[in-house]
Design a protein around this motif. Structure first.
Motif, PDB file in Angstrom:
ATOM      1  N   GLN A 109      19.435  45.535  36.946  1.00  0.00           N
ATOM      2  CA  GLN A 109      20.258  45.549  36.920  1.00  0.00           C
ATOM      3  C   GLN A 109      20.336  46.676  35.937  1.00  0.00           C
ATOM      4  O   GLN A 109      21.079  47.504  35.083  1.00  0.00           O
ATOM      5  CB  GLN A 109      20.959  44.909  35.366  1.00  0.00           C
ATOM      6  CG  GLN A 109      21.115  43.735  35.710  1.00  0.00           C
ATOM      7  CD  GLN A 109      22.663  44.070  36.195  1.00  0.00           C
ATOM      8  OE1 GLN A 109      23.347  44.297  36.554  1.00  0.00           O
ATOM      9  NE2 GLN A 109      22.304  43.017  38.288  1.00  0.00           N
ATOM     10  N   VAL A 110      19.634  47.923  36.407  1.00  0.00           N
ATOM     11  CA  VAL A 110      19.314  49.448  36.054  1.00  0.00           C
ATOM     12  C   VAL A 110      20.380  50.220  37.380  1.00  0.00           C
ATOM     13  O   VAL A 110      20.498  50.374  38.681  1.00  0.00           O
ATOM     14  CB  VAL A 110      18.186  50.280  36.873  1.00  0.00           C
ATOM     15  CG1 VAL A 110      18.074  51.304  36.651  1.00  0.00           C
ATOM     16  CG2 VAL A 110      16.815  49.314  35.757  1.00  0.00           C
ATOM     17  N   HIS A 111      21.099  51.330  37.087  1.00  0.00           N
ATOM     18  CA  HIS A 111      21.947  51.899  37.687  1.00  0.00           C
ATOM     19  C   HIS A 111      22.649  53.611  37.449  1.00  0.00           C
ATOM     20  O   HIS A 111      21.397  53.855  36.469  1.00  0.00           O
ATOM     21  CB  HIS A 111      24.139  51.484  37.350  1.00  0.00           C
ATOM     22  CG  HIS A 111      23.842  50.257  37.296  1.00  0.00           C
ATOM     23  ND1 HIS A 111      23.738  49.489  38.666  1.00  0.00           N
ATOM     24  CD2 HIS A 111      23.474  48.917  36.614  1.00  0.00           C
ATOM     25  CE1 HIS A 111      24.195  48.099  38.687  1.00  0.00           C
ATOM     26  NE2 HIS A 111      23.966  47.830  37.310  1.00  0.00           N
ATOM     27  N   VAL A 112      22.817  53.901  38.512  1.00  0.00           N
ATOM     28  CA  VAL A 112      23.017  55.550  38.320  1.00  0.00           C
ATOM     29  C   VAL A 112      24.165  56.211  38.417  1.00  0.00           C
ATOM     30  O   VAL A 112      24.577  55.709  39.248  1.00  0.00           O
ATOM     31  CB  VAL A 112      21.955  56.285  39.252  1.00  0.00           C
ATOM     32  CG1 VAL A 112      21.844  57.650  40.145  1.00  0.00           C
ATOM     33  CG2 VAL A 112      20.462  56.124  39.768  1.00  0.00           C
ATOM     34  N   LEU A 113      24.460  56.618  37.091  1.00  0.00           N
ATOM     35  CA  LEU A 113      25.608  57.571  37.188  1.00  0.00           C
ATOM     36  C   LEU A 113      25.814  59.008  37.499  1.00  0.00           C
ATOM     37  O   LEU A 113      24.470  59.843  37.087  1.00  0.00           O
ATOM     38  CB  LEU A 113      27.036  57.827  36.268  1.00  0.00           C
ATOM     39  CG  LEU A 113      27.248  55.984  35.818  1.00  0.00           C
ATOM     40  CD1 LEU A 113      27.989  55.589  34.911  1.00  0.00           C
ATOM     41  CD2 LEU A 113      28.083  55.745  37.489  1.00  0.00           C
ATOM     42  N   GLN A 114      26.561  60.437  38.721  1.00  0.00           N
ATOM     43  CA  GLN A 114      26.073  61.458  38.920  1.00  0.00           C
ATOM     44  C   GLN A 114      26.983  61.881  37.809  1.00  0.00           C
ATOM     45  O   GLN A 114      27.906  61.856  38.177  1.00  0.00           O
ATOM     46  CB  GLN A 114      26.449  61.400  40.414  1.00  0.00           C
ATOM     47  CG  GLN A 114      25.903  62.580  40.687  1.00  0.00           C
ATOM     48  CD  GLN A 114      25.872  63.568  41.656  1.00  0.00           C
ATOM     49  OE1 GLN A 114      26.068  62.210  42.672  1.00  0.00           O
ATOM     50  NE2 GLN A 114      25.094  63.944  42.179  1.00  0.00           N
ATOM     51  N   ALA A 115      26.254  63.211  37.560  1.00  0.00           N
ATOM     52  CA  ALA A 115      26.977  63.866  35.896  1.00  0.00           C
ATOM     53  C   ALA A 115      26.150  65.183  35.952  1.00  0.00           C
ATOM     54  O   ALA A 115      25.705  65.282  35.618  1.00  0.00           O
ATOM     55  CB  ALA A 115      27.558  63.263  35.024  1.00  0.00           C
TER      56      ALA A 115
END
Length: 83
Positions: free
Chosen positions: A23-29
Motif C-alpha cells: 500500500q505504498v503509492h507515489v504521487l508526482q509534484a
C-alpha cells in the motif's frame, strides 16, 4: 510525493522490499509550485474514491539552496517556495 518519478519508483521498490507493504503509492509534484502541490492533493483525495482519504506516512525530503534569487513560474522565490 516526488518530483522525479524514476527516483520515486526506486524508493517505492526499496520500501516495498523492506516492509512487504503493498500500500505504498507515489504521487508526482513539484513542491516549489503551489499549483502542482494543489493538483497532487486533488489526485490524492480522489485516490480512494468515495472513502475519506487517509495518509499514514509521508516522506518529506524536498529542499533547495540556491546561490542566487530565482523565481518559480508562479513568481515566488524558489528557496522559499520549495520549503
Amino acid at each position: 510525493v516526488c518530483r522525479s518519478a524514476e527516483r520515486a519508483e526506486k524508493a517505492r521498490a526499496e520500501i516495498l522490499e523492506e516492509t512487504k507493504n503493498d500500500q505504498v503509492h507515489v504521487l508526482q509534484a513539484d513542491c516549489s509550485l503551489e499549483s502542482s502541490v494543489r493538483d497532487c492533493w486533488k489526485r490524492f483525495a480522489d485516490f480512494n474514491g468515495d472513502q475519506q482519504p487517509r495518509l499514514d506516512g509521508l516522506v518529506c525530503n524536498a529542499g533547495v539552496l540556491l546561490n542566487e534569487k530565482i523565481r518559480t513560474e508562479e513568481g515566488i522565490e524558489t528557496t522559499f517556495a520549495c520549503h
